[in-house]
Design an enzyme around this catalytic site. Structure first.
Site, PDB file in Angstrom:
ATOM      1  N   CYS A  80       0.731  -1.076   0.076  1.00 22.35           N
ATOM      2  CA  CYS A  80       0.111  -0.006   0.158  1.00 22.35           C
ATOM      3  C   CYS A  80       0.765   1.421   0.088  1.00 22.35           C
ATOM      4  CB  CYS A  80      -0.892   0.172   1.249  1.00 22.35           C
ATOM      5  SG  CYS A  80      -1.966  -1.517   1.143  1.00 22.35           S
ATOM      6  N   GLY A 115     -13.257  -9.708  -6.429  1.00 26.57           N
ATOM      7  CA  GLY A 115     -13.846  -9.434  -4.970  1.00 26.57           C
ATOM      8  C   GLY A 115     -13.100 -10.029  -3.948  1.00 26.57           C
ATOM      9  N   CYS A 202     -14.668  -0.302   7.282  1.00 28.26           N
ATOM     10  CA  CYS A 202     -13.539  -1.025   6.421  1.00 28.26           C
ATOM     11  C   CYS A 202     -13.481  -0.234   4.906  1.00 28.26           C
ATOM     12  CB  CYS A 202     -13.652  -2.318   6.188  1.00 28.26           C
ATOM     13  SG  CYS A 202     -14.112  -3.471   7.615  1.00 28.26           S
TER      14      CYS A 202
END
Length: 381
Positions: A80, A115, A202
């Site tokens: 990230c 997903g 989230c």
């Protein structure tokens, strides 16, 4: 030390871009950033492409048809923190005098994955304990959330307030994926993901987006000059058995180094974009970044200091919770947001009189360390 300036920045809206390929999405941000800087591809001397899950030589594929003329393209992956790491590496090259104008962009197309939660280690199921056990990030942060509620005397509503704040900010941001405000009651009533974290606590895992910055050593003429005052990337330390899971040591260490590099302190920061992948993360990072003393994160939130109009607004973009988190793009997008605030171009979410902004992005889950990487940048006018 040589001044490093941001000449221009741009990002695409974050969300589902059905029928748009990742290279096309990145090209939109690149061309818009060049236009914002008043520059052409011929003015760029090197390119840094940040991406996590897009495959090999993605940067070259993206810029192949844009007329950059065979200049160096560096592909950067640091989970990230990839986008922020790209800016960090670009700054090093500029300070070394290797280039004077470079392009940094981040791109991720998470909807292409189909997903589900993003795996912590895709290719290391034999050697990494977390990966072997099937650990996912919502579970890691849920454990931190549970401990936080126990040790700090906080309530579930306190966690939910972070989502309420950031979703409100996202409702003002045309680039955010989630543009609907919410209430504490709605956050707590949303589907449980990993106790105590509900769905609205989230960040969305189905999101595409790209962001780009032009960075250089020459003073820009088009917009109010914004400098990169500090750029720090650190890796996690090996944890001991008695380490506190509420102590975001890697981020606190990066922040200390960034403040020292810039000659500033937390009290000098006017606006913050931080890595709120989960509500509990924002509260932990208040303390790690020095915005609140140890144990006072909830108090800072409840005081209104981190809301728009407060002393130090945090995540005016909506943060990852509302804006979305296309991994490779996030660190660059955080800096684009701060750039706009420092240049008074942030529209309805503008932080008044902002002169110093901070971005913070962590990345990667590995058994035995806090995080794999953490980056902190300070931008200023």
């Amino acid at each position: 030390m040589q001044d490093i300036y941001i000449h221009g920045g741009a990002m695409t809206p974050f969300g589902r871009h059905t029928g748009v390929l990742a290279p096309e999405l990145a090209q939109q941000a690149i061309l818009q950033a060049l236009d914002d800087a008043g520059l052409r591809p011929a003015d760029i001397q090197a390119i840094y492409c940040a991406n996590v899950l897009g495959g090999m030589i993605l940067g070259q594929l993206i810029v192949r048809d844009l007329g950059f003329g065979g200049i160096p393209v560096y592909n950067v992956e640091n989970a990230c923190a990839s986008g922020a790491t790209g800016v960090h590496l670009a700054r090093h090259a500029l300070l070394a005098g290797q280039y004077d104008t470079v392009l940094v962009f981040g791109i991720e197309q998470l909807t292409a994955l189909g997903g589900g939660t993003i795996p912590m280690q895709r290719n290391d199921h034999k050697t990494d304990l977390y990966a072997k056990a099937g650990m996912v990030l919502p579970a890691v942060y849920a454990m931190r959330g549970t401990r936080f509620l126990h040790e700090r005397g906080a309530s579930r509503a306190d966690l939910a307030e972070v989502a309420v704040k950031n979703r409100h900010n996202g409702s003002l941001n045309p680039f955010a994926q989630q543009r609907t405000a919410t209430t504490v009651e709605e956050v707590l009533a949303s589907r449980m993901i990993a106790d105590p974290l509900t769905l609205l606590q989230c960040c969305p895992s189905q999101v595409d987006g790209a962001a780009a910055l032009v960075v250089g050593t020459k003073r820009p003429a088009r917009h109010r000059p914004v400098k990169v005052l500090a750029s720090v990337v650190v890796s996690g330390l090996r944890e001991q058995a008695d380490d506190d899971i509420l102590d975001a040591e890697i981020t606190a260490r990066a922040a200390r180094q960034a403040y020292e590099q810039a000659g500033l302190g937390p009290e000098d920061v006017d606006v913050v974009e931080l890595h709120d992948a989960f509500t509990i993360a924002e509260l932990l990072y208040y303390e790690a970044l020095g915005l609140a003393p140890h144990g006072e994160a909830v108090g800072l939130l409840k005081s209104g200091a981190t809301r728009l109009g407060g002393r130090v607004p945090v995540n005016p973009s909506g943060g990852l919770l509302a804006k979305g988190h296309p991994l490779g793009a996030t660190g660059v997008a955080q800096m684009v947001e701060i750039l706009w605030h420092l240049q008074e171009r942030a529209g309805a979410r503008q932080v008044a009189n902002a002169r110093v902004g901070l971005t913070q992005c962590t990345g990667g889950g590995i058994a035995g360390v806090d995080h794999a990487a953490s980056s902190v940048h300070l931008l200023g006018v």
